[in-house]
Design a protein around this motif. Structure first.
Motif, PDB file in Angstrom:
ATOM      1  N   GLU A 112       0.833  -1.201   0.000  1.00  0.00           N
ATOM      2  CA  GLU A 112       0.000   0.000   0.000  1.00  0.00           C
ATOM      3  C   GLU A 112       0.868   1.251   0.000  1.00  0.00           C
ATOM      4  N   ASN A 113       0.520   2.123  -0.918  1.00  0.00           N
ATOM      5  CA  ASN A 113       1.204   3.421  -1.032  1.00  0.00           C
ATOM      6  C   ASN A 113       2.720   3.297  -1.213  1.00  0.00           C
ATOM      7  N   LYS A 114       3.139   2.137  -1.614  1.00  0.00           N
ATOM      8  CA  LYS A 114       4.566   1.935  -1.868  1.00  0.00           C
ATOM      9  C   LYS A 114       4.763   1.235  -3.206  1.00  0.00           C
ATOM     10  N   LYS A 115       5.938   1.404  -3.713  1.00  0.00           N
ATOM     11  CA  LYS A 115       6.276   0.756  -4.969  1.00  0.00           C
ATOM     12  C   LYS A 115       6.334  -0.751  -4.777  1.00  0.00           C
ATOM     13  N   PRO A 116       5.666  -1.539  -5.655  1.00  0.00           N
ATOM     14  CA  PRO A 116       5.691  -2.990  -5.485  1.00  0.00           C
ATOM     15  C   PRO A 116       7.120  -3.547  -5.583  1.00  0.00           C
ATOM     16  N   ILE A 117       7.339  -4.652  -4.904  1.00  0.00           N
ATOM     17  CA  ILE A 117       8.665  -5.295  -4.931  1.00  0.00           C
ATOM     18  C   ILE A 117       8.710  -6.301  -6.072  1.00  0.00           C
ATOM     19  N   GLN A 118       9.599  -6.062  -7.041  1.00  0.00           N
ATOM     20  CA  GLN A 118       9.824  -7.004  -8.149  1.00  0.00           C
ATOM     21  C   GLN A 118      11.036  -7.869  -7.772  1.00  0.00           C
ATOM     22  N   TRP A 119      10.765  -9.012  -7.195  1.00  0.00           N
ATOM     23  CA  TRP A 119      11.816  -9.822  -6.579  1.00  0.00           C
ATOM     24  C   TRP A 119      12.890 -10.275  -7.565  1.00  0.00           C
ATOM     25  N   LEU A 120      12.526 -10.532  -8.785  1.00  0.00           N
ATOM     26  CA  LEU A 120      13.496 -11.070  -9.754  1.00  0.00           C
ATOM     27  C   LEU A 120      13.830 -10.067 -10.857  1.00  0.00           C
ATOM     28  N   ALA A 121      13.643  -8.786 -10.589  1.00  0.00           N
ATOM     29  CA  ALA A 121      13.981  -7.774 -11.595  1.00  0.00           C
ATOM     30  C   ALA A 121      15.468  -7.856 -11.962  1.00  0.00           C
ATOM     31  N   ASN A 122      15.730  -7.795 -13.245  1.00  0.00           N
ATOM     32  CA  ASN A 122      17.119  -7.851 -13.757  1.00  0.00           C
ATOM     33  C   ASN A 122      17.862  -9.096 -13.285  1.00  0.00           C
ATOM     34  N   THR A 123      17.121 -10.169 -13.112  1.00  0.00           N
ATOM     35  CA  THR A 123      17.719 -11.433 -12.681  1.00  0.00           C
ATOM     36  C   THR A 123      17.528 -12.480 -13.767  1.00  0.00           C
ATOM     37  N   GLY A 124      18.527 -13.311 -13.960  1.00  0.00           N
ATOM     38  CA  GLY A 124      18.411 -14.339 -14.995  1.00  0.00           C
ATOM     39  C   GLY A 124      19.352 -15.495 -14.751  1.00  0.00           C
ATOM     40  N   ALA A 125      19.175 -16.510 -15.563  1.00  0.00           N
ATOM     41  CA  ALA A 125      20.036 -17.696 -15.505  1.00  0.00           C
ATOM     42  C   ALA A 125      20.442 -18.064 -16.923  1.00  0.00           C
ATOM     43  N   SER A 126      21.681 -18.470 -17.072  1.00  0.00           N
ATOM     44  CA  SER A 126      22.208 -18.843 -18.381  1.00  0.00           C
ATOM     45  C   SER A 126      22.809 -20.244 -18.296  1.00  0.00           C
ATOM     46  N   LEU A 127      22.371 -21.120 -19.170  1.00  0.00           N
ATOM     47  CA  LEU A 127      22.880 -22.493 -19.224  1.00  0.00           C
ATOM     48  C   LEU A 127      23.642 -22.685 -20.521  1.00  0.00           C
ATOM     49  N   THR A 128      24.884 -23.114 -20.415  1.00  0.00           N
ATOM     50  CA  THR A 128      25.728 -23.366 -21.587  1.00  0.00           C
ATOM     51  C   THR A 128      26.011 -24.856 -21.687  1.00  0.00           C
ATOM     52  N   VAL A 129      25.767 -25.423 -22.859  1.00  0.00           N
ATOM     53  CA  VAL A 129      26.000 -26.844 -23.102  1.00  0.00           C
ATOM     54  C   VAL A 129      27.003 -26.983 -24.230  1.00  0.00           C
ATOM     55  N   ASN A 130      28.112 -27.659 -23.970  1.00  0.00           N
ATOM     56  CA  ASN A 130      29.117 -27.960 -24.992  1.00  0.00           C
ATOM     57  C   ASN A 130      29.376 -29.457 -24.992  1.00  0.00           C
TER      58      ASN A 130
END
Length: 423
Positions: free
Chosen positions: A327-345
């Motif tokens: 309420e009256n506050k900016k919502p919390i975006q828990w995973l903003a600018n978060t990611g995972a990268s999987l590399t397979v060789n």
């Protein structure tokens, strides 16, 4: 220069290298003393020997060919000829084994001075500078609004190693053992051809198919100078060659929603006469010093896969992950600018040379070959690497109501070889 002609786009260039080893080199690596060529002793195609015997020179034998006789100090017979590394018998037929020219006194060239026992300055010349012209041509043209054809042709050279040698090696030739460097080596060369085609699949994805062919020339390898005078020796030569043939199919998906994907598959065949400058050392020790046959290289992976899968959340109105509203506050975006990268060789196994017996690293033992050189294959193997990261936006230096500089910090957690594969 880059220019366009109608729908064709060209990139054209050339590089010219001049390599000068700047040292004295032996005139003929097979004969360290002054010797006679066919042109020095033949008149009207006839060689007159010391005992008066006349010998007809075969039609395919040139005036600059080295001449070999039955004995250095008592010439009664012509036994063969040589042009660089190519040997001929007395009839002018090419032979593979020069030891057949030995008539009991060694392989004997027709020396200018049969009494010469030491090398002198007349056996040397200056290194001939090598000019390498390396053109590079690439072009592309659109077949339609959604397809592109491209190709290129490259020539690359590399100046030689194993080429500096102390002149001492020749003046005290009888005391030298093992391999000596060859000061006459030329640059190695790679010629590369490629054809490719790119097709748009959707507004955010495309497929590229590429075929390539690569020639390896003048590669440096140990070489046994069998038939050299005054004795055989081991050095290096520009005799190795090889080819690389391959096909690659790749798929590229730009960021769509949260997903970014790049995947490729390569089918490749790599064969050459040597994997390194000392590949032939075992054959030299086995008495077949100059056998040349192509075999798979240690890096000849027939099938290869590369996949990079990235899943990432944006921020602000582009964010679609879990949110906590307040309420009256900016919502919390828990995973903003978060990611995972999987590399397979991974892919199929590379070649290796199998042994019949187990060899110990701490005690000498004989390694008996099982099959052929690089004739066995390791099993397929794959490696998975995972990286999870988050960008944290920062403001630096802001005070007294003034906005600071934008900056960010990236925090990541990385696991290499995620599945602990014992490849």
């Amino acid at each position: 220069d880059k220019f366009a002609f109608k729908d064709l786009i060209f990139n054209v260039g050339v590089r010219v290298d001049r390599f000068d080893a700047n040292q004295k080199v032996i005139k003929d690596p097979y004969i360290l003393y002054d010797y006679q060529t066919v042109g020095d002793v033949a008149k009207n195609g006839i060689i007159t020997l010391q005992n008066g015997t006349e010998v007809d020179v075969p039609d395919n034998i040139g005036d600059d060919f080295a001449l070999y006789v039955n004995k250095v100090d008592d010439i009664t017979e012509v036994v063969g000829y040589r042009n660089n590394n190519v040997w001929y018998n007395a009839d002018g037929r090419e032979i593979a084994d020069p030891t057949t020219l030995d008539k009991g006194s060694g392989i004997s060239p027709w020396l200018t001075d049969p009494t010469q026992k030491r090398i002198n300055t007349s056996s040397f010349k200056d290194y001939d500078p090598q000019w390498s012209v390396m053109p590079r041509i690439s072009f592309s043209f659109p077949i339609s609004d959604e397809a592109l054809f491209f190709a290129h042709y490259d020539v690359l050279t590399q100046r030689p190693g194993n080429n500096y040698t102390n002149i001492y090696n020749y003046y005290y030739f009888d005391q030298i053992s093992g391999a000596i460097n060859n000061p006459t080596l030329k640059p190695s060369q790679t010629i590369d051809y490629e054809l490719g085609f790119t097709q748009k699949l959707t507004n955010s994805s495309s497929m590229t198919i590429t075929g390539y062919y690569r020639e390896l020339r003048n590669m440096i390898q140990l070489y046994r100078y069998t038939g050299a005078y005054p004795k055989d020796y081991t050095s290096y030569s520009n005799l190795d060659f090889g080819t690389v043939k391959g096909f690659t199919a790749s798929y590229d998906l730009r960021r769509t929603g949260n997903v970014r994907l790049r995947a490729s598959y390569t089918l490749q065949f790599t064969n050459a006469t040597g994997a390194s400058t000392t590949t032939m050392s075992s054959l030299i020790a086995a008495g077949v010093p100059n056998l040349r046959s192509t075999f798979p290289m240690p890096w000849d992976r027939r099938h290869q896969f590369n996949i990079v899968l990235d899943y990432r959340f944006g921020e602000g109105k582009d964010y679609n992950g879990p949110v906590t509203k307040r309420e009256n506050k900016k919502p919390i975006q828990w995973l903003a600018n978060t990611g995972a990268s999987l590399t397979v060789n991974g892919g199929s196994g590379t070649p290796y040379t199998a042994a019949e017996n187990i060899t110990s690293p701490i005690s000498p033992s004989t390694n008996i070959l099982l099959g052929s050189m690089y004739g066995s294959r390791l099993p397929w193997s794959f490696r998975f690497d995972l990286r999870v990261d988050k960008d944290i936006n920062l403001k630096l230096g802001g005070k007294d109501g003034k906005a600071g500089r934008d900056a960010y910090m990236n925090v990541y957690f990385q696991i290499l070889n995620l599945l602990n594969s014992k490849n």
